[in-house]
Write a protein that holds these residues in place. Structure first.
Motif, mmCIF file in Angstrom:
data_model
loop_
_atom_site.group_PDB
_atom_site.id
_atom_site.type_symbol
_atom_site.label_atom_id
_atom_site.label_comp_id
_atom_site.label_asym_id
_atom_site.label_seq_id
_atom_site.Cartn_x
_atom_site.Cartn_y
_atom_site.Cartn_z
ATOM 1 N N HIS A 111 0.819 -1.211 0.000
ATOM 2 C CA HIS A 111 0.000 0.000 0.000
ATOM 3 C C HIS A 111 0.857 1.268 0.000
ATOM 4 C CE1 HIS A 111 -3.396 2.543 0.426
ATOM 5 N NE2 HIS A 111 -2.986 3.024 1.575
ATOM 6 N N HIS A 127 -10.853 6.009 2.707
ATOM 7 C CA HIS A 127 -9.479 5.670 2.376
ATOM 8 C C HIS A 127 -9.293 5.244 0.917
ATOM 9 C CE1 HIS A 127 -5.995 2.868 2.274
ATOM 10 N NE2 HIS A 127 -5.431 3.903 2.834
ATOM 11 N N HIS A 168 -7.515 7.488 -2.105
ATOM 12 C CA HIS A 168 -6.715 6.786 -3.121
ATOM 13 C C HIS A 168 -7.419 6.630 -4.463
ATOM 14 C CE1 HIS A 168 -3.394 6.146 -0.453
ATOM 15 N NE2 HIS A 168 -4.194 5.643 0.471
ATOM 16 N N HIS A 221 -3.841 11.835 5.727
ATOM 17 C CA HIS A 221 -3.495 10.524 5.170
ATOM 18 C C HIS A 221 -2.471 10.653 4.043
ATOM 19 C CE1 HIS A 221 -3.706 6.275 4.912
ATOM 20 N NE2 HIS A 221 -3.849 6.346 3.606
ATOM 21 N N HIS A 261 1.430 8.951 3.689
ATOM 22 C CA HIS A 261 2.049 8.342 2.507
ATOM 23 C C HIS A 261 3.270 9.106 2.009
ATOM 24 C CE1 HIS A 261 -0.510 4.935 1.528
ATOM 25 N NE2 HIS A 261 -1.512 5.627 2.019
HETATM 26 ZN ZN LIG Z 1 -3.497 4.870 2.251
#
Ligand SMILES: [Zn+2]
Ligand SMILES: [Zn+2]
Length: 162
Positions: free
Chosen positions: A40, A94, A99, A120, A124
């Motif tokens: 991920h 999420h 994404h 978030h 990343h």
């Molecule tokens: Zn994520």
């Protein structure tokens, strides 16, 4: 009275799952479970990633609770549905909103949504197991707090690498 208890079981389980997700993400997925979660933190090739297996793992408590709920323990049904509800919110936030696994051009407008999406993204910022910030999903500290945390981690790394 039953409605009140059922509502509490539902939202209690839903909120509790944010805590479970935070600790699992921080200590399991970025710990011994990194071999699945790593996918991920890399660009995805194809529709799925190994990290998706966690969705099945997190579905287990929901299935067990719903089973008990339909076999003589009604409160467990609402807890099970709360856990499933968290899963649905997690997926929507999420996987869809952040994404974009389902194509859309929607942009968050509320401050709250902007904050959790930004938080978030900061999670990343690194593709590594160590040194990430922001492990929660429906709650995140303010972005400046997270940026300060990232700076502190960087400074500590520079100091130990020196
Ligand atoms: Zn994520
Ligand atoms: Zn992560």
């Amino acid at each position: 009275m039953n409605i009140l208890i059922n509502t509490l079981c539902f939202f209690g389980a839903l909120a509790f799952m944010e805590g479970v997700a935070y600790f699992a993400h921080k200590y399991v997925m970025h710990g011994f479970g990194w071999f699945l979660h790593e996918s991920h933190h890399r660009p995805r090739e194809g529709l799925f990633e190994l990290n998706d297996l966690y969705a099945f793992i997190f579905a287990i408590p929901s299935i067990v609770l719903i089973w008990f709920g339909t076999n003589g323990h009604p409160w467990a049904l609402w807890m099970g549905l709360g856990v499933a509800g968290y899963g649905a919110i997690y997926f929507g936030f999420h996987d869809v909103i952040v994404h974009r696994r389902i194509h859309h051009n929607w942009r968050p407008k509320s401050r709250y949504m902007q904050r959790i999406v930004h938080a978030h993204r900061l999670h990343h910022a690194l593709e590594e197991k160590e040194g990430a910030v922001s492990f929660g999903f429906i709650y995140a500290p303010p972005v400046p707090v997270l940026r300060a945390e990232m700076k502190a981690i960087e400074a500590e790394r520079a100091a130990t690498a020196g």
